[in-house]
Design an enzyme around this catalytic site. Structure first.
Site, PDB file in Angstrom:
ATOM      1  N   GLU A   1       2.033 -20.633  29.565  1.00 24.94           N
ATOM      2  CA  GLU A   1       1.224 -21.576  30.299  1.00 24.94           C
ATOM      3  C   GLU A   1       1.155 -21.092  31.597  1.00 24.94           C
ATOM      4  O   GLU A   1       1.088 -22.044  32.138  1.00 24.94           O
ATOM      5  CB  GLU A   1       1.886 -22.105  29.041  1.00 24.94           C
ATOM      6  CG  GLU A   1       1.017 -22.233  27.909  1.00 24.94           C
ATOM      7  CD  GLU A   1       1.231 -21.896  26.645  1.00 24.94           C
ATOM      8  OE1 GLU A   1       0.626 -21.323  25.536  1.00 24.94           O
ATOM      9  OE2 GLU A   1       2.691 -21.218  27.085  1.00 24.94           O
TER      10      GLU A   1
ATOM     11  N   PHE B   1      -2.998 -25.992  23.071  1.00 24.61           N
ATOM     12  CA  PHE B   1      -2.250 -27.180  22.033  1.00 24.61           C
ATOM     13  C   PHE B   1      -1.198 -27.801  23.672  1.00 24.61           C
ATOM     14  O   PHE B   1      -0.208 -27.518  23.707  1.00 24.61           O
ATOM     15  CB  PHE B   1      -1.393 -27.258  20.979  1.00 24.61           C
ATOM     16  CG  PHE B   1      -1.980 -26.517  20.245  1.00 24.61           C
ATOM     17  CD1 PHE B   1      -2.724 -27.754  19.156  1.00 24.61           C
ATOM     18  CD2 PHE B   1      -2.353 -25.298  20.073  1.00 24.61           C
ATOM     19  CE1 PHE B   1      -3.263 -26.983  17.917  1.00 24.61           C
ATOM     20  CE2 PHE B   1      -2.941 -24.952  18.479  1.00 24.61           C
ATOM     21  CZ  PHE B   1      -3.694 -25.512  17.732  1.00 24.61           C
ATOM     22  N   ALA B   2      -1.215 -29.984  23.376  1.00 23.12           N
ATOM     23  CA  ALA B   2       0.196 -30.053  24.494  1.00 23.12           C
ATOM     24  C   ALA B   2       1.261 -30.379  24.652  1.00 23.12           C
ATOM     25  O   ALA B   2       2.328 -30.342  25.394  1.00 23.12           O
ATOM     26  CB  ALA B   2      -0.708 -31.722  24.322  1.00 23.12           C
ATOM     27  N   ASP B   3       1.529 -29.196  23.271  1.00 21.31           N
ATOM     28  CA  ASP B   3       3.041 -29.081  22.965  1.00 21.31           C
ATOM     29  C   ASP B   3       3.798 -28.048  24.098  1.00 21.31           C
ATOM     30  O   ASP B   3       4.805 -27.441  23.903  1.00 21.31           O
ATOM     31  CB  ASP B   3       2.421 -28.797  20.924  1.00 21.31           C
ATOM     32  CG  ASP B   3       2.343 -30.104  19.920  1.00 21.31           C
ATOM     33  OD1 ASP B   3       1.416 -30.553  20.505  1.00 21.31           O
ATOM     34  OD2 ASP B   3       3.195 -30.393  19.396  1.00 21.31           O
TER      35      ASP B   3
ATOM     36  N   ILE C   1       2.674 -27.828  27.182  1.00 22.80           N
ATOM     37  CA  ILE C   1       2.407 -27.588  28.190  1.00 22.80           C
ATOM     38  C   ILE C   1       3.690 -27.035  28.574  1.00 22.80           C
ATOM     39  O   ILE C   1       3.490 -26.999  30.186  1.00 22.80           O
ATOM     40  CB  ILE C   1       1.766 -28.339  29.004  1.00 22.80           C
ATOM     41  CG1 ILE C   1       0.700 -28.319  29.705  1.00 22.80           C
ATOM     42  CG2 ILE C   1       2.387 -29.644  28.602  1.00 22.80           C
ATOM     43  CD1 ILE C   1      -0.258 -29.719  30.291  1.00 22.80           C
TER      44      ILE C   1
ATOM     45  N   HIS D   1       2.438 -28.786  16.889  1.00 25.59           N
ATOM     46  CA  HIS D   1       0.718 -29.000  17.203  1.00 25.59           C
ATOM     47  C   HIS D   1       0.801 -30.488  17.156  1.00 25.59           C
ATOM     48  O   HIS D   1      -0.906 -30.371  16.833  1.00 25.59           O
ATOM     49  CB  HIS D   1      -0.381 -27.818  16.270  1.00 25.59           C
ATOM     50  CG  HIS D   1       0.419 -26.566  16.734  1.00 25.59           C
ATOM     51  ND1 HIS D   1       1.552 -26.120  15.685  1.00 25.59           N
ATOM     52  CD2 HIS D   1      -0.241 -25.464  16.989  1.00 25.59           C
ATOM     53  CE1 HIS D   1       2.150 -24.865  16.161  1.00 25.59           C
ATOM     54  NE2 HIS D   1       0.218 -24.582  16.907  1.00 25.59           N
TER      55      HIS D   1
END
Length: 334
Positions: A57, A80-82, A84, A126
């Site tokens: 990422e 998934f934003a987790d 980022i 997630h």
């Protein structure tokens, strides 16, 4: 279209209109993304414009910053934003500051797409809702749609914007609307999420909220999945609530919020993220600053719990209909 289809359509429109637009991320190419939001785009536009990246990422966002500086218009997807957080330094220290530190010589027209929130039994890694972290960073814009029409229009507007945008997609409503109850099917009144989506180009302006429902008793401020929770509560509670879908957290449409709260005199904020340091705290402070003399009761927040995301207790963690109804009744009694 459901929200996934609307997002795919937005990307298709952007890629077709501007040759400098590129899509990158993990599995976005041949596989079409883990949620199929980029399905068919690599076949249509080729591997140089829609391409897969390593599971990195920090690298994805860093490459996007370089592309933007060079003159491209990248749309990186964080699966998934987790995940980022490894790219957070690139967003905060590079993308958000590029226009200012170069005295306007360079911009960072990056749109970071990422699914966020719970509702798919994704567990702790997630299901997170980290939107408040990005609203604190000057130079970043934060967008969260609640329905397919807005998702497409907001995404195209974000892609065409010359500053970096974090585009959070509430995956609980990717495949269609629901009535706010996580354990039963959609009710026919939930037309807000079933509006037709045009096939061509259009935009929904960043920084403009939508009044989903007008009312006189109380103002509910919500975004993403929580708009549907609020719609369900309003339909069943009998409270004449005005529901504001913020759509963008930064820039924030304070004029619409202020006008609504001054009319109703009461306000409840609902979001899925944890309470402490959540964006609801900022909204509460702003309402107090702008509407103090109009308030008939303290502003209430209905949020996720201040705990790590509980996989086995996902539905208890969500600020669902029961908790929101209780908050509305408390505010109405004050």
């Amino acid at each position: 279209m459901n929200m996934i289809q609307a997002i795919t359509s937005a990307l298709d429109v952007a890629l077709s209109r501007d040759d400098t637009t590129v899509v990158l991320g993990e599995d976005v190419g041949y596989f079409g993304g883990v949620f199929k939001a980029t399905e068919g785009l690599q076949k249509k536009y080729g591997k140089t414009r829609v391409f897969d990246t390593p599971i990195n990422e920090c690298g994805i966002v860093g490459v996007a910053v370089g592309m933007a500086t060079y003159g491209l218009r990248p749309i990186p997807e964080i699966q998934f934003a987790d995940y980022i957080y490894p790219g957070l330094d690139q967003l905060v220290s590079e993308a958000a500051r590029l226009r200012y530190r170069s005295a306007g010589e360079y911009t960072a027209p990056i749109t970071v797409r990422t699914p966020f929130g719970g509702g798919i039994f994704g567990g702790q890694t997630h299901s997170q809702s980290p939107e408040a972290l990005f609203t604190h960073v000057a130079g970043l814009k934060t967008v969260i749609p609640s329905n397919p029409y807005d998702a497409k229009g907001l995404l195209i507007a974000a892609i065409e914007d010359n500053d970096p945008v974090i585009f959070f997609e509430p995956k609980r409503i990717y495949n269609g609307p629901f009535d706010g109850h996580y354990d039963r099917p959609v009710q026919p009144w939930s037309k807000f999420a079933e509006s037709a989506v045009p096939g061509g180009h259009y935009t929904v302006p960043l920084g403009k909220a939508r009044t989903v429902r007008e009312g006189n008793d109380i103002t509910i401020l919500a975004y993403g999945t929580m708009v549907h929770v609020a719609l369900g509560v309003i339909a069943e509670s009998g409270i004449d609530a005005e529901l504001i879908d913020l759509r963008t957290l930064v820039p924030l449409d304070m004029a619409t919020i202020e006008a609504s709260v001054k009319k109703t005199g009461r306000c409840v904020v609902v979001h899925e993220a944890t309470k402490t340091g959540g964006f609801g705290a900022e909204l509460s402070a702003l309402v107090q600053e702008h509407c103090f003399h109009s308030l008939e009761a303290p502003v209430q927040r209905v949020t996720g719990w201040d705990t790590p995301y509980p996989h086995s207790l996902e539905w208890a963690y969500f600020p669902g209909p029961v908790r929101l109804t209780e908050a509305l009744k408390r505010v109405m009694q004050d």
